[in-house]
Design an enzyme around this catalytic site. Structure first.
Site, PDB file in Angstrom:
ATOM      1  CG  ASP A 155     -12.909 -11.740  38.543  1.00  0.00           C
ATOM      2  OD1 ASP A 155     -13.070 -12.232  37.100  1.00  0.00           O
ATOM      3  OD2 ASP A 155     -13.422 -10.877  39.033  1.00  0.00           O
ATOM      4  CD  GLU A 188     -15.999 -14.068  37.075  1.00  0.00           C
ATOM      5  OE1 GLU A 188     -15.585 -13.077  36.266  1.00  0.00           O
ATOM      6  OE2 GLU A 188     -16.547 -13.850  37.928  1.00  0.00           O
ATOM      7  CD1 TRP A 189     -10.355 -20.125  30.800  1.00  0.00           C
ATOM      8  CD2 TRP A 189     -10.589 -21.887  31.918  1.00  0.00           C
ATOM      9  NE1 TRP A 189      -9.529 -21.260  30.198  1.00  0.00           N
ATOM     10  CE2 TRP A 189      -9.718 -22.119  31.110  1.00  0.00           C
ATOM     11  CE3 TRP A 189     -10.498 -23.107  33.032  1.00  0.00           C
ATOM     12  CZ2 TRP A 189      -8.771 -23.498  30.831  1.00  0.00           C
ATOM     13  CZ3 TRP A 189     -10.049 -24.003  32.868  1.00  0.00           C
ATOM     14  CH2 TRP A 189      -9.199 -24.296  31.626  1.00  0.00           C
ATOM     15  N   PRO A 190     -13.922 -18.773  30.710  1.00  0.00           N
ATOM     16  CG  PRO A 190     -16.142 -19.648  30.400  1.00  0.00           C
ATOM     17  CD  PRO A 190     -15.024 -19.822  31.530  1.00  0.00           C
ATOM     18  CG  LEU A 191     -15.695 -12.762  31.758  1.00  0.00           C
ATOM     19  CD1 LEU A 191     -17.071 -12.319  30.616  1.00  0.00           C
ATOM     20  CD2 LEU A 191     -15.974 -12.278  33.273  1.00  0.00           C
ATOM     21  CE1 TYR A 192     -11.208 -10.790  32.982  1.00  0.00           C
ATOM     22  CE2 TYR A 192     -12.236 -12.756  33.893  1.00  0.00           C
ATOM     23  CZ  TYR A 192     -12.059 -11.444  34.016  1.00  0.00           C
ATOM     24  OH  TYR A 192     -12.373 -10.686  35.059  1.00  0.00           O
ATOM     25  CG  ASP A 216     -19.132  -8.241  35.955  1.00  0.00           C
ATOM     26  OD1 ASP A 216     -18.677  -9.593  35.589  1.00  0.00           O
ATOM     27  OD2 ASP A 216     -18.580  -7.622  36.927  1.00  0.00           O
TER      28      ASP A 216
END
Length: 425
Positions: A155, A188-192, A216
């Protein structure tokens, strides 16, 4: 889809993380959406995050056909950790909820022919406030390998700067590969990054086996719709990054929980298959209803999701609150989803012109069409000048498989409601 685009997608697969893993989308079970951070084993021992929960899920996955259907990972999410590292700086599980330790839990899961996944964070703390991996990437990777972990969900809470975020994801990937153990790396790199800058998917694919892009998932139709809409709205950015070894992850399957109607569960399953998504269920397999179980274990849908060519599908047409999604498959076949967006009224008919499929080339010499969802039905051998009438319930989806070569078209017995018939070509 044109032959040129298809070739580019296939060539894109050579840029994947070179660990030989996730050549098709990962399948398994993950605790988060259904069980969240329930650490109260005193008053709720049946549902708290403990070794017993994961052992029970492993047992059910074997005895109830999940393993046979292809679901192989039992994944721990956040809240497994103790509040601090040990005196040598090593991660340690909570002593009363995981008294046997992760190594023993991994051994148990492996004894069932399954694999164990675990969770950590690129920052100083996990999203739930437990010790993160920042400054301990090599140490934690070595610990996970020694414990026998097979997948790491990494995460990005508390990442600091975007440079530190990227550096952390790269460093953990390198550290995992250095251990010599095969560990699927779920990022979850691109999510942030997405809210701040456009992610570099060429780089992300070099380091990760799959990656989250968006919010999510929740146990609700609004949540599923928002993910579908986001994925369609960004498909020109994300689709070409996907392929064997690296996948866009729209998040967990919530089928079999509380928030989706039957038709919405069908849409959820069908579109995750079209999008070549990791199929990580978050539900209670110990008490799932038979219809949801059958949907999740539907071998024809799973075969579309696991298609070895590894091309992610995309939305290619919208009209009158219908959406058409298409995914090229191996053996010159296609999966087509007809999604009815209306949330009012009764079933509606969509007339699907067969010249739409495969940029107009799929059925030019004839094609066999089999309905996969919501039930299996054979439409027979069709020509491209025909329009197929598809009846779709509100919020539901009809999933079709289109077979181009006659010799590959199956000769099967099909079941439609309470009527049985044999269709032999």
């Amino acid at each position: 889809m044109s032959a040129v685009l298809l070739l580019l997608f296939c060539l894109g697969g050579t840029r994947a993380l070179d660990n030989g893993l996730a050549l098709t989308p990962t399948m398994g079970w993950l605790h988060w959406q259904r069980f969240m951070c329930n650490t109260d084993c005193k008053s709720d021992p049946h549902n708290c995050i403990s070794e017993n929960l994961f052992m029970q899920m492993a047992d059910v996955m074997v005895t109830e056909g999940w393993k046979e259907a292809g679901y192989e990972f039992v994944c721990i999410d956040d809240c497994w950790l103790d509040s601090s590292r040990d005196l040598k700086g090593r991660l340690q599980p909570h002593p009363t909820r995981f008294p046997s330790g992760i190594r023993k839990l991994a051994d148990y899961v492996h004894s069932k022919g399954l694999k164990l996944g675990i969770y950590q964070d690129v920052g100083n703390q996990t999203c739930a406030g437990f010790p993160g991996s920042f400054g301990h990437y090599e140490q934690d990777a070595k610990t996970f390998a020694e414990w026998g972990v097979d997948l790491l969900k990494f995460d990005g809470c508390g990442f600091g700067t975007l440079d530190l975020l990227a550096e952390g994801y790269r460093n953990m990937s390198i550290a995992l590969n250095k251990t010599g153990r095969s560990i699927v790396y779920s990022c979850e790199w691109p999510l942030y990054e997405f809210s701040l800058q456009k992610p570099n998917f060429t780089e992300i694919r070099k380091y990760c086996n799959h990656w989250r892009n968006y919010n999510d998932i929740c146990d609700s139709w609004d949540s599923v719709k928002s993910i579908v809409d986001w994925s369609a709205g960004h498909q020109d950015v994300i689709v070409e990054a996907a392929g064997p070894g690296g996948w866009n992850d729209p998040d967990m399957l919530v089928i079999g929980n509380f928030g989706l109607s039957w038709d919405q569960q069908i849409t959820h399953m069908a579109l995750w298959a079209i999008m070549a998504a990791p199929l990580l269920m978050s539900n209670d397999l110990r008490m799932i209803d038979p219809r949801s179980k059958a949907l999740l274990q539907n071998r024809d849908v799973i075969a579309i999701n696991q298609d070895p060519m590894g091309v992610q599908g995309r939305q290619f047409f919208k009209v009158n609150n219908f959406e058409l999604w298409e995914r090229p498959l191996a053996n010159a076949s296609f999966a087509v989803a007809v999604f009815n967006r209306l949330e009012i009224g009764g079933p509606r008919v969509f007339k699907l012109p067969l010249y739409f499929i495969g940029d107009g080339t799929a059925c030019i010499k004839g094609c066999g069409i089999t309905q996969i969802l919501p039930y299996r039905w054979d439409f027979g051998w069709q020509r491209s000048n025909h329009a197929l009438e598809i009846k779709v319930n509100p919020t539901s989806t009809v999933l079709l498989k289109v077979t181009v070569h006659r010799e590959l078209y199956p000769k099967l017995t099909f079941v439609h409601e309470d009527k049985h018939r044999n269709d032999i070509l």
